[in-house]
Design an enzyme around this catalytic site. Structure first.
Site, PDB file in Angstrom:
ATOM      1  NE  ARG A   1      -4.209  -1.548   0.073  1.00 42.41           N
ATOM      2  CZ  ARG A   1      -4.307  -2.624  -0.695  1.00 42.41           C
ATOM      3  NH1 ARG A   1      -3.305  -2.950  -1.505  1.00 42.41           N
ATOM      4  NH2 ARG A   1      -5.395  -3.378  -0.671  1.00 42.41           N
TER       5      ARG A   1
ATOM      6  CG  HIS B   1      -2.980  -0.837  -7.210  1.00 39.04           C
ATOM      7  ND1 HIS B   1      -3.501  -0.121  -6.154  1.00 39.04           N
ATOM      8  CD2 HIS B   1      -2.933  -2.128  -6.782  1.00 39.04           C
ATOM      9  CE1 HIS B   1      -3.764  -0.943  -5.146  1.00 39.04           C
ATOM     10  NE2 HIS B   1      -3.418  -2.162  -5.509  1.00 39.04           N
TER      11      HIS B   1
END
Length: 311
Positions: free
Chosen positions: A226, A274
């Site tokens: 993250r 991502h």
């Protein structure tokens, strides 16, 4: 009839997931939250970064199923303690993320990069081989994904060590470090540092000046967990000051990464949008459908999120 509501993103994405679940469970009622809102009361919800309005619209949910391993996108203050939240365990993501880690290791060692330039110059010249013993890997986090990442790199011949927050049995052929006291020793031997930790209050901002300074000189950092794990300014400083040779980053504080963010144009930083581990729709839906069946039969269901740990 079991009613399942889908709230995973755009209307198009919701519908694609609904179509898969409709094939897996034809006797269930499958609805999309963007289409029904509060007009249909669902038993279960399949979510990804859901709006808090979903929980207001659906007060009778028996359980919530997150399509990814990370649950930091769920506002647990809006979810009653009586409603369990389950996360997906792998469903095709671990292999993808292991591949991404290998890609990062190739960037770190520059194993093939010289040949890209040589081809443009029509230059035939063999480079010195890479000695993997000079590139020990440290993996932060050892769940399903961390395990696959560590095992893959170990299979390729890299020395691999693992750091986790709490004690557990050591993986075969790897050094295991646990707890904050052992973190410096782990970092000292991690020339390639890979972050696959869950995002919690404890791990937020963990990749900062203090941590990065404990890595060996000319280390390389890979983040596929993250964005908020990293203090961006500290990472940039470590690279600009020459302590780190570079970084491969797949996750960020704000996504999409803002156009004016310095990561985009930094010559030593590699940015991807991502994609290191994308939930594969069919195997993920199959896993969730199986979990719901177990839930309906009052059987134990794996992947239950411990709220105090956010994992």
């Amino acid at each position: 009839m079991t009613t399942l509501i889908i709230a995973v993103g755009s209307p198009e994405s919701n519908q694609r997931w609904a179509d898969v679940f409709a094939q897996l469970a034809p006797k269930w009622q499958i609805v999309c939250w963007d289409q029904v809102g509060h007009t249909v009361e669902a038993d279960f919800a399949v979510v990804w970064r859901p709006s808090i309005q979903l929980f207001k619209d659906q007060p009778r949910l028996q359980a919530i199923f997150n399509i990814g391993a990370g649950v930091d996108g769920i506002d647990f203050t809006q979810v009653p303690d009586s409603v369990p939240v389950y996360r997906v365990e792998d469903a095709g993501m671990a292999v993808q993320m292991a591949e991404y880690a290998v890609y990062g290791a190739m960037l770190a060692t520059q194993r093939f990069m010289p040949y890209v330039d040589q081809q443009y110059d029509k230059k035939w010249e063999q480079q010195e081989p890479i000695y993997k013993t000079e590139w020990p890997v440290g993996v932060m986090g050892y769940g399903k994904i961390g395990e696959k990442v560590a095992q893959t790199l170990q299979l390729l011949g890299y020395p691999v060590s693992v750091w986790v927050r709490s004690e557990r049995p050591s993986p075969d052929g790897m050094d295991l470090f646990f707890g904050s006291r052992s973190l410096p020793s782990f970092l000292e031997q991690s020339r390639i540092l890979i972050n696959v930790l869950p995002l919690t209050d404890e791990t937020r901002g963990i990749v900062n000046n203090t941590l990065l300074a404990q890595l060996p000189p000319q280390s390389f950092f890979i983040n596929m967990a993250r964005g908020p794990h990293v203090v961006d300014e500290d990472l940039l400083a470590a690279i600009d000051h020459g302590h780190l040779s570079g970084a491969l980053l797949d996750v960020f504080h704000v996504e999409p990464l803002p156009q004016d963010h310095p990561f985009w144009t930094h010559p030593a930083i590699h940015v991807t949008p991502h994609i290191s581990g994308v939930s594969l729709r069919e195997p993920t839906a199959q896993q969730i459908q199986a979990k719901i069946q177990l839930f309906l039969q009052n059987q134990p269901v794996s992947g239950l999120v411990e709220r105090e740990r956010m994992y």
